[in-house]
Motif scaffolding. Structure first.
Motif, mmCIF file in Angstrom:
data_model
loop_
_atom_site.group_PDB
_atom_site.id
_atom_site.type_symbol
_atom_site.label_atom_id
_atom_site.label_comp_id
_atom_site.label_asym_id
_atom_site.label_seq_id
_atom_site.Cartn_x
_atom_site.Cartn_y
_atom_site.Cartn_z
ATOM 1 N N LEU A 161 -8.118 -5.987 -9.437
ATOM 2 C CA LEU A 161 -8.479 -5.114 -8.324
ATOM 3 C C LEU A 161 -7.283 -4.868 -7.400
ATOM 4 C CD1 LEU A 161 -11.351 -4.027 -7.800
ATOM 5 C CD2 LEU A 161 -11.461 -5.632 -5.883
ATOM 6 N N SER A 162 -6.598 -5.961 -7.037
ATOM 7 C CA SER A 162 -5.508 -5.796 -6.076
ATOM 8 C C SER A 162 -4.314 -5.082 -6.696
ATOM 9 C CB SER A 162 -5.091 -7.151 -5.501
ATOM 10 O OG SER A 162 -4.757 -8.023 -6.541
ATOM 11 N N ILE A 163 -4.090 -5.318 -7.989
ATOM 12 C CA ILE A 163 -2.975 -4.614 -8.640
ATOM 13 C C ILE A 163 -3.279 -3.118 -8.703
ATOM 14 C CG2 ILE A 163 -1.786 -4.286 -10.843
ATOM 15 C CD1 ILE A 163 -2.398 -7.405 -11.194
ATOM 16 N N THR A 164 -4.518 -2.794 -9.079
ATOM 17 C CA THR A 164 -4.896 -1.381 -9.170
ATOM 18 C C THR A 164 -4.785 -0.717 -7.799
ATOM 19 O OG1 THR A 164 -6.455 -2.094 -10.833
ATOM 20 C CG2 THR A 164 -6.646 0.175 -10.085
ATOM 21 N N LEU A 165 -5.270 -1.441 -6.789
ATOM 22 C CA LEU A 165 -5.209 -0.901 -5.432
ATOM 23 C C LEU A 165 -3.752 -0.713 -4.995
ATOM 24 C CD1 LEU A 165 -6.737 -0.170 -2.811
ATOM 25 C CD2 LEU A 165 -6.485 -2.555 -2.114
ATOM 26 N N GLY A 166 -2.950 -1.761 -5.217
ATOM 27 C CA GLY A 166 -1.535 -1.707 -4.825
ATOM 28 C C GLY A 166 -0.821 -0.567 -5.524
ATOM 29 N N ALA A 167 -1.062 -0.458 -6.852
ATOM 30 C CA ALA A 167 -0.393 0.605 -7.610
ATOM 31 C C ALA A 167 -0.836 1.970 -7.095
ATOM 32 C CB ALA A 167 -0.707 0.464 -9.096
ATOM 33 N N GLY A 168 -2.128 2.090 -6.777
ATOM 34 C CA GLY A 168 -2.651 3.359 -6.272
ATOM 35 C C GLY A 168 -1.994 3.753 -4.967
ATOM 36 N N VAL A 169 -1.938 2.798 -4.051
ATOM 37 C CA VAL A 169 -1.321 3.081 -2.741
ATOM 38 C C VAL A 169 0.143 3.466 -2.920
ATOM 39 C CG1 VAL A 169 -0.589 2.029 -0.561
ATOM 40 C CG2 VAL A 169 -2.904 1.674 -1.403
ATOM 41 N N LEU A 170 0.825 2.749 -3.810
ATOM 42 C CA LEU A 170 2.248 3.026 -4.033
ATOM 43 C C LEU A 170 2.458 4.391 -4.680
ATOM 44 C CD1 LEU A 170 3.395 -0.507 -5.156
ATOM 45 C CD2 LEU A 170 4.171 0.704 -3.122
ATOM 46 N N VAL A 171 1.592 4.745 -5.632
ATOM 47 C CA VAL A 171 1.712 6.062 -6.268
ATOM 48 C C VAL A 171 1.502 7.153 -5.225
ATOM 49 C CG1 VAL A 171 0.570 7.678 -7.849
ATOM 50 C CG2 VAL A 171 1.146 5.388 -8.616
ATOM 51 N N LEU A 172 0.499 6.953 -4.377
ATOM 52 C CA LEU A 172 0.241 7.945 -3.327
ATOM 53 C C LEU A 172 1.424 8.072 -2.374
ATOM 54 C CD1 LEU A 172 -3.450 7.739 -2.144
ATOM 55 C CD2 LEU A 172 -2.184 9.695 -3.005
ATOM 56 N N THR A 173 1.983 6.906 -2.021
ATOM 57 C CA THR A 173 3.138 6.937 -1.124
ATOM 58 C C THR A 173 4.307 7.668 -1.778
ATOM 59 O OG1 THR A 173 2.404 4.810 -0.310
ATOM 60 C CG2 THR A 173 4.588 5.504 0.377
ATOM 61 N N ALA A 174 4.490 7.416 -3.075
ATOM 62 C CA ALA A 174 5.565 8.101 -3.806
ATOM 63 C C ALA A 174 5.334 9.604 -3.805
ATOM 64 C CB ALA A 174 5.647 7.573 -5.228
ATOM 65 N N LEU A 175 4.088 10.005 -4.079
ATOM 66 C CA LEU A 175 3.764 11.438 -4.101
ATOM 67 C C LEU A 175 3.966 12.058 -2.727
ATOM 68 C CD1 LEU A 175 0.577 11.667 -6.330
ATOM 69 C CD2 LEU A 175 2.811 12.669 -6.758
ATOM 70 N N PHE A 176 3.480 11.332 -1.724
ATOM 71 C CA PHE A 176 3.600 11.765 -0.332
ATOM 72 C C PHE A 176 5.084 12.013 0.011
ATOM 73 C CE2 PHE A 176 4.232 10.052 4.048
ATOM 74 C CZ PHE A 176 3.513 10.991 4.757
ATOM 75 N N SER A 177 5.928 11.074 -0.403
ATOM 76 C CA SER A 177 7.364 11.204 -0.108
ATOM 77 C C SER A 177 7.959 12.406 -0.838
ATOM 78 C CB SER A 177 8.128 9.962 -0.543
ATOM 79 O OG SER A 177 7.521 8.831 -0.023
ATOM 80 N N LEU A 178 7.548 12.572 -2.104
ATOM 81 C CA LEU A 178 8.093 13.691 -2.875
ATOM 82 C C LEU A 178 7.642 15.022 -2.284
ATOM 83 C CD1 LEU A 178 7.964 12.697 -6.635
ATOM 84 C CD2 LEU A 178 9.945 13.071 -5.169
ATOM 85 N N VAL A 179 6.374 15.088 -1.878
ATOM 86 C CA VAL A 179 5.858 16.315 -1.270
ATOM 87 C C VAL A 179 6.662 16.627 -0.008
ATOM 88 C CG1 VAL A 179 3.890 17.270 0.006
ATOM 89 C CG2 VAL A 179 3.541 16.214 -2.220
ATOM 90 N N LEU A 180 6.939 15.584 0.762
ATOM 91 C CA LEU A 180 7.732 15.773 1.987
ATOM 92 C C LEU A 180 9.103 16.324 1.643
ATOM 93 C CD1 LEU A 180 7.044 12.674 4.208
ATOM 94 C CD2 LEU A 180 6.447 15.050 4.624
ATOM 95 N N PHE A 181 9.689 15.765 0.590
ATOM 96 C CA PHE A 181 11.027 16.196 0.184
ATOM 97 C C PHE A 181 11.011 17.671 -0.223
ATOM 98 C CE2 PHE A 181 14.286 16.824 -3.083
ATOM 99 C CZ PHE A 181 15.411 16.510 -2.333
ATOM 100 N N TYR A 182 10.023 18.044 -1.031
ATOM 101 C CA TYR A 182 9.991 19.417 -1.538
ATOM 102 C C TYR A 182 9.445 20.409 -0.519
ATOM 103 C CZ TYR A 182 11.513 17.959 -6.086
ATOM 104 O OH TYR A 182 12.273 17.474 -7.095
ATOM 105 N N SER A 183 8.759 19.907 0.512
ATOM 106 C CA SER A 183 8.195 20.846 1.481
ATOM 107 C C SER A 183 9.194 21.196 2.569
ATOM 108 C CB SER A 183 6.935 20.263 2.105
ATOM 109 O OG SER A 183 7.288 19.176 2.928
#
Lengths: 233, 576
Positions: B192-214
């Motif tokens: 559970l915690s690994i899935t949650l952690g990975a999810g949060v990290l993936v979202l953060t990565a996407l969030f950062s990339l969106v910021l970069f490209y926006s």
């Protein structure tokens, strides 16, 4: 009639001089051109001038200074300027007219007609009266003045404070400059109508007015009727 | 109940864990010969970390370091002892969770074969690799109170984990004994915690990339995104056996990859912060960080690597916070929090502390970036506003009534006398408007363009004032970029204040460059200035200063003054 043109751009000064000459034809005796206020000061000290055409940059802080200097003299001033937004300020200082740049001969003619007119062209905007003392130029607010009194060829502006300042103006010029709230009730006196408390005949063909603060001033016999009409209406 | 036990467990384990982080635990274990104790009234799982290995073809057993993988190469026998204290709870049973770097092994409980994982062989050819993770249920009848021996007959021929470069990061230490239901619950929690952690990290990565490209094209966003994705990869690979059955053979590749990814994520964490807070040592630091990260993971272990790299990153953030950089405080707190969460949660067996730490970190970073974006947008907005104001000021300057009406009157006055001059004046005025409307929308123009504007303006003023103004150029870099209408404004100032009516005038504009400082000097020989000596400050100079501030921030200087009867304006630019 002696005219002084103050303009810092030489070609324009020449143009104004030519235009004035054309409009006035033979009604003037001289047109002098100078390019700075310093020069104008020297000229106005040594000659008597009847009318000044002032064309200086009224923009910025200098505008007020220039107007103050120009209107402190005994002559009338017509401002020619591109800074139309300073026109009201110019009228507040008692200039005869304000001609916006660029102008045509017709507009110049209107200004001269105004100058030559024997009728009173009362200026409703006058707020400040400039005058020159030994220590330089100063400005009086008209609301601080109790009455004007003729003194030889000059005018004394008597203030509510009791003191007075000597203005380099004739009574006739002063009368023209002031707005309709002032009236000349005697050869030697101009007062604000609203400050007259009462008037009376003291016998022997002598009349008198009393101001709101109790000061009494002489009243001409021929102005008695005028005052009566004014106050009754 | 859980809390009390957890605390008790933690107290006992904290010291050992910190030592194990430092890679020193082997010394302690070698010295102790006592069996691992399992108390049947407890509800936690116990790691089996005291192993002995048998010297080949003798009956001598010597202590084996469960942190090291190098001793596992070849064919060996290992054993450990468990002391079961008290009777098992009713209806409950114990399990052995064997997660090991051994290709194949036979597992004996008190000499009774419990499991054969792969095919054990004393030659490489006959060995067959088994599963990475085995959970062995121990029947109640054999888990009686008292001491029991767990023995492994293991072979390890084709296992990459035993490579010398990886020796510190794999070993027998991940083997546990405990109640079956507790172990299952622990595994579920871990998933559970690994899935949650990975999810949060993936979202953060996407969030950062969106910021970069926006449009927020800061490279640090990409770096953060890389760090987050590396983390996701580390988490998923490290605990892959919880999701899928993994063959030992496949794990060879995974383990190599894992070490590389852990080393890299540490580098990117620090590199991100040095970029994010613009610390200045970007180029040199990547190489140093990479060396530090790789060396620490190979020669010490992955835990130490985590602490080293996170501490460096924390120092970076702390340095930035000390210098009051925007968002640095929340980053600093985020990193300290990540370390704290990691240390605390890592005390519990089968708890991926890093997943919890990463979640905390990601939240802090999102907060920090949000704050930074807010500040950047505000600054950008202010800049745009200022830029628009200056553009307005430039346009207004060119159509101010004093200039335009006087020029028009000049044209009228020349018209009759000398129509040719009037025509010249009209052309020059038209050219001035064209250039001003062209340059006013630009942030910078070349010196050449500025000179064209200046010379045209001098022509207009010469014709208007009926005199001659000229500009002498000295050593000017024609292609050098400057904010528009600086010299034009200074000329205007000079024309207004320096010259008597009808006076001829000369301006000198010169340039010099010394040690990266670009210096422009504008002089005029107006007699009015030398007469009065007062400073012609005003609207013009205010405009020039605003232009310089907008383009060069505080890396410029402007001085005015009288030098040898000439009015001199000097502009110094400290960057190109």
């Amino acid at each position: 009639m002696k005219i002084l043109v103050v303009e810092d751009e030489i070609p324009i000064a020449t143009y104004i001089k030519n235009q004035v000459a054309a409009v006035l034809k033979d009604r003037h005796s001289s047109i002098t051109v100078c390019h700075t206020l310093v020069e104008a000061d020297i000229l106005t000290d040594s000659r008597s001038i009847d009318l000044c055409l002032l064309d200086l940059n009224l923009n910025g802080k200098d505008g007020f200074e220039i107007l103050r200097k120009a209107t402190a003299h005994s002559f009338e001033t017509i401002v020619i300027s591109a800074n139309v937004d300073r026109a009201i300020e110019a009228f507040e200082h008692g200039v005869l007219d304000f001609i916006p740049k660029p102008f045509e001969a017709d507009r110049l003619k209107i200004a001269f007609d105004r100058f030559f007119s024997t009728e009173f062209n009362r200026r409703t905007h006058l707020k400040y009266i400039s005058f020159r003392r030994r220590d330089g130029y100063h400005v009086l607010k008209t609301k601080n003045i109790r009455y004007f009194k003729a003194s030889n060829i000059y005018v004394e502006a008597h203030l509510w404070t009791g003191s007075y300042e000597l203005l380099d103006k004739t009574m006739e010029v002063m009368e023209k400059m002031l707005s309709t709230e002032f009236v000349r009730l005697h050869r030697s006196y101009i007062v604000r109508i609203s400050d007259i408390k009462s008037y009376r005949h003291i016998g022997g063909g002598t009349y008198q007015i009393t101001l709101t603060d109790g000061v009494t001033l002489p009243l001409s016999r021929d102005k008695y009727k005028l005052l009566k009409d004014l106050l009754d209406s | 109940m859980f809390c009390r036990l957890a605390l008790k467990w933690m107290k006992r384990k904290l010291a050992a864990n910190i030592l194990s982080i430092l890679g020193m635990v082997s010394l302690i274990q070698a010295a102790s010969a006592h069996p691992i104790n399992f108390n049947t009234s407890s509800d936690y799982v116990v790691p089996l970390i005291k192993w002995a290995v048998r010297e080949s073809s003798t009956d001598i057993w010597r202590s084996h370091d469960p942190n090291l993988s190098t001793e596992l190469i070849g064919y060996h026998e290992f054993k450990t002892e468990v002391h079961i204290e008290g009777n098992l709870d009713e209806f409950k049973y114990l399990v052995l969770r064997f997660y090991g770097p051994l290709s194949a092994y036979k597992l004996y409980w008190d000499d009774q074969l419990m499991l054969e994982n792969g095919i054990v062989s004393n030659t490489a050819n006959n060995e067959q690799a088994g599963q990475l993770l085995q959970t062995i249920k121990l029947p109640r009848r054999i888990t009686t109170p008292g001491s029991h021996t767990i023995r492994l007959t293991a072979s390890n021929w084709a296992n990459g984990i035993t490579h010398p470069l990886l020796k510190n990061n794999f070993g027998l230490k991940f083997t546990y004994i405990g109640y079956g239901h507790i172990l299952a619950a622990s595994e579920s929690r871990a998933i559970l915690s690994i899935t949650l952690g990975a999810g949060v990290l993936v979202l953060t990565a996407l969030f950062s990339l969106v910021l970069f490209y926006s449009g927020n094209t800061y490279r640090s966003y990409v770096l953060l995104s890389i760090f987050c994705l590396l983390n996701v990869a580390v988490l998923l690979i490290q605990y892959v056996e919880l999701y899928f059955p993994v063959k030992m053979g496949h794990y060879t590749l995974f383990s190599m990859l894992l070490i590389l990814l852990i080393a890299l994520k540490g580098v990117y964490l620090c590199y991100f912060f040095s970029h994010h807070f613009n610390l200045g040592w970007k180029k040199i630091s990547f190489a140093i960080l990479l060396i530090a990260s790789v060396v620490s993971i190979i020669y010490i272990n992955s835990d130490f690597n985590f602490f080293l790299m996170t501490t460096i990153a924390t120092l970076f953030a702390g340095y930035a916070a000390f210098h009051r950089r925007v968002g640095s405080l929340s980053s600093f707190i985020g990193l300290l929090g990540m370390i704290a969460v990691y240390v605390i949660t890592n005390q519990f067996p089968l708890t991926p502390g890093y997943a919890y730490g990463s979640i905390f970190f990601a939240y802090a970073m999102i907060f920090s970036i949000g704050k930074q974006i807010k500040r950047t947008n505000q600054a950008k907005h202010r800049l745009e506003l200022k830029s628009a104001q200056l553009e307005m000021a430039m346009l207004k300057k060119s159509i101010q009534p004093h200039f335009i009406m006087n020029t028009l009157l000049s044209i009228i006055s020349w018209l009759e006398e000398q129509p040719k001059i009037a025509a010249d004046l009209i052309h020059a005025l038209a050219k001035e408007f064209r250039i001003v409307s062209d340059v006013s929308s630009k942030n910078e123009i070349t010196v050449k363009e500025e000179l064209e504007l200046c010379e045209n303006h001098l022509q207009i003023m010469s014709l208007r004032k009926g005199t001659q103004y000229s500009l002498v150029k000295n050593n000017l870099p024609l292609d050098y970029k400057i904010p528009p209408m600086i010299f034009h404004t200074l000329l205007e100032n000079g024309l207004t204040h320096a010259f008597q009516p009808g006076e001829k005038g000369t301006f000198w504009l010169s340039y010099s460059s010394d040690d990266g400082v670009h210096k422009f000097t504008l002089e005029n020989n107006g007699s009015h200035v030398s007469l009065n000596g007062n400073s012609p400050e005003g609207m013009g100079l205010t405009f020039v200063k605003s232009q310089l501030r907008l383009r060069y921030h505080d890396e410029w200087g402007l001085t005015t003054g009288l030098v040898d009867d000439k009015w001199v304006v000097e502009i110094r630019l400290y960057r190109s």
